[in-house]
Design an enzyme around this catalytic site. Sequence first.
Site, PDB file in Angstrom:
ATOM      1  N   SER A 149       1.794  -9.077  16.628  1.00 56.71           N
ATOM      2  CA  SER A 149       0.502  -7.979  16.442  1.00 56.71           C
ATOM      3  C   SER A 149       0.084  -7.757  17.907  1.00 56.71           C
ATOM      4  O   SER A 149       0.256  -8.348  18.587  1.00 56.71           O
ATOM      5  CB  SER A 149      -0.314  -8.529  15.577  1.00 56.71           C
ATOM      6  OG  SER A 149      -1.777  -8.061  15.577  1.00 56.71           O
ATOM      7  N   TYR A 162      -6.379 -13.828  11.075  1.00 61.04           N
ATOM      8  CA  TYR A 162      -5.042 -13.104  11.426  1.00 61.04           C
ATOM      9  C   TYR A 162      -4.929 -13.397  12.991  1.00 61.04           C
ATOM     10  O   TYR A 162      -3.839 -13.482  13.489  1.00 61.04           O
ATOM     11  CB  TYR A 162      -5.581 -11.697  10.966  1.00 61.04           C
ATOM     12  CG  TYR A 162      -4.477 -10.724  11.108  1.00 61.04           C
ATOM     13  CD1 TYR A 162      -3.187 -10.485  10.179  1.00 61.04           C
ATOM     14  CD2 TYR A 162      -4.356 -10.048  12.386  1.00 61.04           C
ATOM     15  CE1 TYR A 162      -2.336  -9.839  10.421  1.00 61.04           C
ATOM     16  CE2 TYR A 162      -3.376  -8.932  12.747  1.00 61.04           C
ATOM     17  CZ  TYR A 162      -2.383  -8.856  11.776  1.00 61.04           C
ATOM     18  OH  TYR A 162      -1.238  -8.084  11.758  1.00 61.04           O
TER      19      TYR A 162
HETATM   20  P1  NAP Z   1       2.205  -4.115   4.082  1.00 58.30           P
HETATM   21  O1  NAP Z   1       2.466  -2.763   3.810  1.00 58.30           O
HETATM   22  O2  NAP Z   1       1.043  -4.834   3.540  1.00 58.30           O
HETATM   23  O3  NAP Z   1       3.343  -5.518   3.987  1.00 58.30           O
HETATM   24  C1  NAP Z   1       3.310  -6.695   3.954  1.00 58.30           C
HETATM   25  C2  NAP Z   1       4.316  -7.289   3.307  1.00 58.30           C
HETATM   26  O4  NAP Z   1       4.153  -8.594   3.334  1.00 58.30           O
HETATM   27  C3  NAP Z   1       4.561  -6.701   1.853  1.00 58.30           C
HETATM   28  O5  NAP Z   1       5.878  -6.765   1.453  1.00 58.30           O
HETATM   29  C4  NAP Z   1       3.758  -7.985   1.070  1.00 58.30           C
HETATM   30  O6  NAP Z   1       4.537  -8.197  -0.415  1.00 58.30           O
HETATM   31  C5  NAP Z   1       4.370  -9.029   1.790  1.00 58.30           C
HETATM   32  N1  NAP Z   1       3.478 -10.444   1.563  1.00 58.30           N
HETATM   33  C6  NAP Z   1       2.450 -10.690   1.679  1.00 58.30           C
HETATM   34  N2  NAP Z   1       1.958 -11.614   1.117  1.00 58.30           N
HETATM   35  C7  NAP Z   1       3.237 -12.173   0.565  1.00 58.30           C
HETATM   36  C8  NAP Z   1       3.353 -13.475  -0.002  1.00 58.30           C
HETATM   37  N3  NAP Z   1       2.427 -14.383  -0.028  1.00 58.30           N
HETATM   38  N4  NAP Z   1       4.876 -13.784  -0.295  1.00 58.30           N
HETATM   39  C9  NAP Z   1       5.701 -12.933  -0.052  1.00 58.30           C
HETATM   40  N5  NAP Z   1       5.480 -11.612   0.666  1.00 58.30           N
HETATM   41  C10 NAP Z   1       4.110 -11.530   0.756  1.00 58.30           C
HETATM   42  O7  NAP Z   1       1.739  -4.205   5.523  1.00 58.30           O
HETATM   43  P2  NAP Z   1       2.757  -3.839   7.089  1.00 58.30           P
HETATM   44  O8  NAP Z   1       1.887  -3.283   7.824  1.00 58.30           O
HETATM   45  O9  NAP Z   1       4.047  -3.525   6.536  1.00 58.30           O
HETATM   46  O10 NAP Z   1       2.782  -5.624   7.421  1.00 58.30           O
HETATM   47  C11 NAP Z   1       3.966  -5.947   7.485  1.00 58.30           C
HETATM   48  C12 NAP Z   1       3.962  -7.063   8.850  1.00 58.30           C
HETATM   49  O11 NAP Z   1       3.473  -6.425  10.005  1.00 58.30           O
HETATM   50  C13 NAP Z   1       2.693  -8.149   8.594  1.00 58.30           C
HETATM   51  O12 NAP Z   1       3.198  -9.343   9.412  1.00 58.30           O
HETATM   52  C14 NAP Z   1       1.605  -7.481   9.486  1.00 58.30           C
HETATM   53  O13 NAP Z   1       0.467  -8.308   9.821  1.00 58.30           O
HETATM   54  C15 NAP Z   1       2.285  -6.988  10.579  1.00 58.30           C
HETATM   55  N6  NAP Z   1       1.633  -5.943  11.428  1.00 58.30           N
HETATM   56  C16 NAP Z   1       1.334  -4.412  10.802  1.00 58.30           C
HETATM   57  C17 NAP Z   1       0.587  -3.759  11.531  1.00 58.30           C
HETATM   58  C18 NAP Z   1       0.224  -2.198  11.162  1.00 58.30           C
HETATM   59  O14 NAP Z   1      -0.267  -1.562  11.923  1.00 58.30           O
HETATM   60  N7  NAP Z   1       0.706  -1.830   9.882  1.00 58.30           N
HETATM   61  C19 NAP Z   1       0.164  -4.016  12.790  1.00 58.30           C
HETATM   62  C20 NAP Z   1       0.636  -5.295  13.434  1.00 58.30           C
HETATM   63  C21 NAP Z   1       1.324  -6.193  12.449  1.00 58.30           C
HETATM   64  P3  NAP Z   1       3.291  -7.451  -1.506  1.00 58.30           P
HETATM   65  O15 NAP Z   1       3.685  -6.039  -1.382  1.00 58.30           O
HETATM   66  O16 NAP Z   1       4.090  -8.184  -3.013  1.00 58.30           O
HETATM   67  O17 NAP Z   1       2.058  -7.662  -1.198  1.00 58.30           O
END
Ligand code: NAP
Length: 257
Positions: A149, A162
């Site tokens: 991140s 986080y």
């Molecule tokens: P998202 O759409 O909320 O996706 C998160 C994913 O993680 C979903 O598939 C979720 O499953 C899964 N997850 C959460 N808790 C879990 C658990 N206990 N067991 C299994 N799966 C679990 O968010 P995203 O933005 O794509 O995030 C993906 C990654 O990128 C994360 O590590 C996040 O910190 C990182 N990130 C995102 C951003 C951004 O701007 N979006 C920036 C920096 C880093 P469910 O759908 O079942 O909840």
Amino acid sequence: MKDNPFALDGRVALVTGANTGIGQGIAVALAKAGADVVIVARSDPATTRSLVEAEGVRAHVIMADLSSIEPCHRIVEEAVEAFGRLDILVNNAGIILRNDALDFSEEDWDAVMDVNLKALFFLTQAAARQMTDWASQSGQRGKIVNIASMLTFQGGVRVPSYTASKSGVGGLTKLMANEWAPKGINVNAIAPGYIATNNTAALQADETRNRQILERIPEGRWGDPADIGGAAVFLASSAADYVQGHILAVDGGWLAR
Ligand code: NAP
């Protein structure tokens, strides 16, 4: 294309949290590059499965909740049973919880650390044991890509667990690279900037915050999950065989400001 160092034909990739958002973008990008994809998800990943299969590669779904490390060994065993081995692991599943540091609860601390850091470490450990065996038999390198991140580099506000977890992901990426480079595994991370997913839906919907964020991004737009997919293909490919312990920002220039 013959001898294309970016191609992943015949490789087996596993992506966690691949039902939606960045994980889905990465799964589809790996499939486009030719990899078979093991989709690890807690919620139904039917859409990701169809998108992966539409690229002419195989998809296998494993349902798992990564809030504990209990499923980690089963996930790797099932992936190997399905496709014979595991070449690429993308640790993408993650959550974020917000509160002032003065009020932050132990429950919220543990919830975030358990998924973002503890499960990431123990799933990677299980995968790396399999990858080192395979690398010594076949000479083919294993590839681990952790999703970090901007808060691997910056402090953030109101997201103490986080920030701690993603800073930890940066440190572990380097530690694992140091230990496993000689064993035939590359370990790197991607640090996404502001990417349009469920995770950031509230920020996108807030007119003021949305404007402030866009004003600070040199590219002037939110990132798309496919932007992260491109970086994941590079780090998973033999084109990146000499890249180790690196945290690649894919942020439209955010950190350059
Ligand atoms: P998202 O759409 O909320 O996706 C998160 C994913 O993680 C979903 O598939 C979720 O499953 C899964 N997850 C959460 N808790 C879990 C658990 N206990 N067991 C299994 N799966 C679990 O968010 P995203 O933005 O794509 O995030 C993906 C990654 O990128 C994360 O590590 C996040 O910190 C990182 N990130 C995102 C951003 C951004 O701007 N979006 C920036 C920096 C880093 P469910 O759908 O079942 O909840």
